[in-house]
Structures are given as C-alpha cells and as structure tokens.
Design an enzyme around this catalytic site. Structure first.
Site, PDB file in Angstrom:
ATOM      1  N   ASP A 204       0.826  -1.197   0.000  1.00  0.00           N
ATOM      2  CA  ASP A 204       0.000   0.000   0.000  1.00  0.00           C
ATOM      3  C   ASP A 204       0.870   1.260   0.000  1.00  0.00           C
ATOM      4  O   ASP A 204       1.878   1.321   0.701  1.00  0.00           O
ATOM      5  CB  ASP A 204      -0.867  -0.033   1.277  1.00  0.00           C
ATOM      6  CG  ASP A 204      -1.841   1.117   1.363  1.00  0.00           C
ATOM      7  OD1 ASP A 204      -2.694   1.199   0.480  1.00  0.00           O
ATOM      8  OD2 ASP A 204      -1.743   1.896   2.322  1.00  0.00           O
ATOM      9  N   GLU A 246       1.490  -0.450  -5.022  1.00  0.00           N
ATOM     10  CA  GLU A 246       0.512   0.590  -5.302  1.00  0.00           C
ATOM     11  C   GLU A 246       1.284   1.901  -5.365  1.00  0.00           C
ATOM     12  O   GLU A 246       1.565   2.510  -4.333  1.00  0.00           O
ATOM     13  CB  GLU A 246      -0.572   0.690  -4.218  1.00  0.00           C
ATOM     14  CG  GLU A 246      -1.654   1.676  -4.628  1.00  0.00           C
ATOM     15  CD  GLU A 246      -2.317   2.437  -3.470  1.00  0.00           C
ATOM     16  OE1 GLU A 246      -3.425   2.945  -3.658  1.00  0.00           O
ATOM     17  OE2 GLU A 246      -1.718   2.557  -2.387  1.00  0.00           O
TER      18      GLU A 246
HETATM   19  C1  GLC Z   1      -4.356   3.092  -0.374  1.00  0.00           C
HETATM   20  C2  GLC Z   1      -5.599   2.232  -0.278  1.00  0.00           C
HETATM   21  C3  GLC Z   1      -6.737   3.046   0.258  1.00  0.00           C
HETATM   22  C4  GLC Z   1      -6.351   3.610   1.595  1.00  0.00           C
HETATM   23  C5  GLC Z   1      -5.029   4.379   1.518  1.00  0.00           C
HETATM   24  C6  GLC Z   1      -4.496   4.718   2.869  1.00  0.00           C
HETATM   25  O1  GLC Z   1      -4.484   4.085  -1.329  1.00  0.00           O
HETATM   26  O2  GLC Z   1      -5.888   1.658  -1.527  1.00  0.00           O
HETATM   27  O3  GLC Z   1      -7.918   2.313   0.341  1.00  0.00           O
HETATM   28  O4  GLC Z   1      -7.354   4.463   2.073  1.00  0.00           O
HETATM   29  O5  GLC Z   1      -4.035   3.616   0.871  1.00  0.00           O
HETATM   30  O6  GLC Z   1      -4.011   3.570   3.502  1.00  0.00           O
END
Ligand code: GLC
Ligand code: CA
Length: 551
Positions: A204, A246
């Site tokens: 993440d 991500e």
């Molecule tokens: C990422 C996740 C999202 C979350 C954010 C903070 O972007 O996909 O759902 O709110 O991280 O952890």
C-alpha cells in the site's frame, strides 16, 4: 522448489481483489469472514482466478476499512482466527490459487500500541517511530491526498504536545522510516505472514515512506532503497513470492518501482486506467496507445497489473486538469459520485451498464501487456450506492443469489455491515452469481469464457510484446501481441457508432487468421490492406498463423 520459470507465475496470472468483509458471511453476524471466503473458493476457481488479493484483514478500528492497522500480527476478530486464515490459504493452495495480501507500511492507526506509546512521552523509544514536529510547516512540498477530508498533512496531538505527520487520514500517523527499528520491524511483519503461507503482498502507498525537506516526499531514493532490501530478503528467504506496488504515479516514476528487476515484481498500471475511460469517451485510441508506449518497456521479469476499478475511487490524480474535467463530465455527473480527485463508482454504473462496453473493457485489459486484476463483483456487473459515505458505495456485499441479503449472510438485513444493492437496474435479484450462472448469455458466463481464452493464450497475452497498427480511423485501436512464434491481432472499435478500418499488414501477406474465441477462420491476409467492419464498441481477437502452418 519452484523452477525459474515457475517463479514468473504472476506474468501469466489473473488476479481477483477481495475484501474479506464483503465476500461471504459464514456465521450470520452480517460481516464476511475467512470461513465464508474459504467456502467460496470454488467459485473463485470457477471464474479462473489464479491469485487472490486480500484487502487488509488485520486488527483495526476500521476508520479506513482496515488500512488503519492497530496490530499487524493479529486478525480482525470479526474475520476469524489465525487458524481460519491458515486454513483459507491452505484451501486456496490446494485449488492452485495463490494468495497475496495488503501490506500497509506507510502508516498505522492512531490506536496502534506503537503510536499510543509514542504520543505518551518524548522519552519513549517509540516516539521516534513516527514523524513529529513543533510546527506544521515541515515537508510542505508533500501534497494532500485525501483532499475532501484533510486540510494538512500535520495534525496537532494534544497528548504528545506536538504535530504528527500523516499522508492520509489524520488518524493514520506515518511511520518514520529513518528509524532502523521501524524498517526492521516491518520486515518481521512480512516474514510473519509469508511464514503463514502467503504468496506475496500488495504494498500500500509505497511512494511516501521517506520524507525529505525540499522535495514532494514521493519516490525518494531512500524509499526505493528500502524496497530493494525487502525484495532481496524475499528472493533469499521466500523465493517465488511477489511484491505488487501501489504507486499511483506518472509513467516514468511508476516504472522506477521495477528497479533493475530488484525491486517490485509488479506495479499497478495507474497511468493506463483512466486513459482507457478517456479513450472511450473521446472515441479515440490515442490516449491508450500513447500511455502504453510510455509505460513500456519494463524489465523482462516485471509486469504491470492492469485494472479497470478497485476498492478506491477511480483516481484522477495523475491526469491533466483537462483530462480530469472530461472524466468528471462524462463519468461523474452528480457531485456525490466524486471523492477527492476521483470518482467513487463501480464499473458497470460508470458505463451505464452497457454490455458491449463492459465486454470491450474487459477484453481490453485481458489483452494489453500486464496481468489483469479484477475487482470482486465486477464479473456480475455489480452496482454501487453513492449514498454510502467515503468509498463504501463500491464495497457492498457480494451478490450470490436472489435470496435474502443476496445470499451473502443469514443475518437480519439491518445487521449487515452494508446494505446490499437494490437499485432496479443492478438489483441483486438478477445480478447475482446463481442466476447469472444459469443464463448461458450472462456477462458472468461471457467472462468465464474469456478467461479461458486468455489462459489458452496466456503466453502471448501474458508475456508478449505489443506493436500498434496505425490507421486513419482514430476510434480504432489495433495491435499485435507477439511471443516467439505466437501472435495475436487485437482490434477494438472504441466508438458509439459502427466503424470500418483498413489495416496495413504487408509483412503478413499470406498469413491465416483465426478468431480466438470461436476458432472461426477469417480470410487470409493478402497484399491489400485487411478490411474490418466492426459494430459499435466491439472487438476482435485473432490468432495469426504463418502460411506454412495448417495450410
Ligand atoms: C491506499 C488504499 C486506500 C487507503 C489508503 C491509505 O491508497 O488503496 O484504500 O485508504 O491507501 O491507507
Ligand atoms: Ca461473519
């Protein structure tokens, strides 16, 4: 031991993103759980998914749906026990399905013991695990991500008597990666879950781990260096496991996360995703073609994760202002459909439940370079509920049947963690796995067939190169995928109207074409340009065979 080729499993795989909470409730408390998910593994197998990506299932006050972790080592009690989790992974593996899970490194919940200790005293050893300041002025080059709910990346903590830094919600303090114990502590978390059988992680919010004054605090060399350390550890201790990033960034910055095949195995193709919708809206293949060219080449053993939607808003952070305006105009006509710099809608409602468009979009992400990642429920064209707060409207219960609560749970409807979708156009009474499985023409069965075709051609579609074939019809997207001797020609009509196109394929004079789904033979390619007519929003996948084969 896996062979070197088996270690590349992610390059040919199909991924399925699942929140435990939303999939199936085994004990009737209104909340999905690991036992329920285990019971539904045969379904996941039946739609041809090779790898499940689990959203965060760790202990959490759930103020950001589990991305606010209060204990990395335990499972949220509603989801089950550690044994339930282990059993789930085992059962998935016994069906040949891999499992990766979300790993939230950037921040914890403010309810985490580390933060509680940190805020309690300047002398606590945990104080330095987070990022503190006496003023809210440091790192002011760092953008705010949740612009609808946060006005600063700093929040005053009255217990600590200082400000703490947070890239996301103010209840999600960022960890301090300059602290060696944090860096090592997270490696232990990684080992803990990989020891329980996971096949890797979706990491993440990777760009934000390190912060440096005078920068935008994204993609810093220190951040890359740390992920390289994690990768080296995985190569050594857990070969065959993968890291999926991500990193919602512009193409050049996104590509950097592959390193020299020594950082992430995979990265979501965030640049491509919105441009698919832009191309569709403009009836113009250029945005897609251009961004695919910009996101290639990447190192051979790495791959993009290509997707249409996920559990968040459809993010429009990495597009121009003009493109964002267009997206909002076309896909978020009502203000409630917007969130932060994005659109909080599911796939089917985004395209007004247009079956042709839904097929086209799915075919597209199954045929461009990268591994397709599907969001649970999109295979049954699930609807959304924009009246639920935050991103909850795209996280409603999976629709299994036309029974009470869409077959998701035996609880009283009021007890469900979220209402099910009852909007007439997407009602669970028709949009559900059971009904759609029975109907041979349903989208779900179309999806199953396409996944089979994708698997039959998994080398060329999973690993092949791409070459675009230009034409004078801007609404036509055409390309050839190529892997060794295997070749596939893919042609898409992005227009609302029927189209024709002449494709110039001089070097393939004499080649045969066979439609990939039906195996129907098309006329051979000749000296003249190859002529296609395509209904609106339609496509062809054509297997190309050299003249000496089967003639
Ligand atoms: C990422 C996740 C999202 C979350 C954010 C903070 O972007 O996909 O759902 O709110 O991280 O952890
Ligand atoms: Ca339950």
């Amino acid at each position: 031991m896996m062979t070197d080729d088996e270690k590349l499993w992610y390059r040919d795989a199909t991924f399925y993103e699942v929140p435990v909470r939303s999939f199936y409730d085994s004990n009737g408390d209104g909340i999905g759980d690991f036992r329920g998910l285990t019971m539904k593994l045969d379904y996941i197998k039946s739609i041809g998914m090779d790898c499940i990506w689990l959203l965060p299932f760790y202990k959490s006050p759930l103020r950001d749906d589990g991305y606010d972790i209060s204990d990395y080592y335990s499972i949220l009690p509603e989801y089950g026990t550690t044994e339930d989790f282990e059993k789930f992974v085992e059962e998935a593996h016994s069906r040949g399905i891999k499992v990766i899970a979300d790993l939230v490194l950037n921040h914890t919940s403010d309810q985490h013991q580390w933060f509680k200790e940190a805020r309690s005293s300047r002398d606590s050893k945990w104080r330095d695990w987070y990022v503190w300041s006496d003023t809210p002025d440091k790192f002011n080059g760092a953008r705010i991500i949740f612009v609808d709910s946060e006005i600063s990346n700093w929040t005053w903590d009255h217990v600590a008597g200082q400000y703490f830094f947070h890239r996301f919600y103010s209840h999600q303090p960022d960890l301090n990666y300059d602290n060696k114990e944090v860096r090592e502590g997270m490696k232990d978390v990684i080992r803990f879950w990989l020891d329980k059988g996971l096949d890797g992680f979706r990491c993440d919010a990777v760009p934000y781990l390190f912060k440096r004054e005078g920068t935008d605090c994204e993609n810093l060399p220190e951040t890359h260096a740390y992920f390289k350390e994690i990768r080296a550890m995985i190569e050594k201790e857990y070969p065959g496991c993968i890291l999926l990033a991500e990193a919602n960034q512009w193409p050049n910055n996104a590509k950097e996360y592959f390193g020299n095949q020594d950082e992430f195995h995979m990265n979501f193709n965030f640049p491509l995703m919105p441009r698919i919708f832009i191309s569709l809206s403009k009836e113009d293949s250029f945005p897609i073609e251009n961004i695919i060219n910009e996101t290639l080449p990447i190192p051979e053993k790495c791959d993009w994760g290509v997707f249409l939607r996920n559990h968040d808003e459809l993010t429009l952070e990495m597009v121009t202002d003009e493109e964002r305006d267009l997206m909002f105009r076309e896909y978020a006509k009502v203000p409630k459909m917007r969130l932060n710099l994005g659109i909080r809608r599911r796939l089917a409602p985004l395209v007004d439940n247009d079956r042709s468009i839904l097929e086209l979009l799915h075919a597209l992400i199954m045929s461009v370079p990268g591994s397709p990642i599907f969001y649970y429920g999109d295979e049954i064209n699930m609807g959304d509920n924009i009246y639920l707060g935050d991103r909850n409207g795209v996280r409603t219960p999976m629709q299994w049947s036309f029974d009470r609560n869409a077959g998701f749970s035996h609880a009283d409807s009021e007890q469900l963690y979220s209402p099910v979708i009852t909007n007439p156009n997407y009602h669970y009474e028709s949009n559900n796995v059971e009904s759609m499985s029975r109907l041979s023409t349903s989208f779900l069965n179309w999806f199953r067939r396409m996944i089979i075709v994708r698997k039959q051609n998994s080398r060329v579609l999973g690993r092949g190169t791409i070459r675009f074939i230009g034409s004078d019809q801007k609404q036509i997207l055409a390309f050839i995928r190529e892997y060794g001797k295997e070749k596939m020609l893919c042609v898409y009509n992005l227009s609302r109207s029927p189209s024709y196109v002449e494709l110039h394929l001089p070097e393939f004079n004499g080649w045969h074409l066979r439609e990939a789904i039906s195996s129907v033979r098309f006329p051979d390619i000749g000296e003249l340009p190859y002529f296609f007519t395509l209904p609106r929003h339609s496509y062809f996948w054509l297997i190309m065979e050299a003249p000496d084969e089967n003639s």
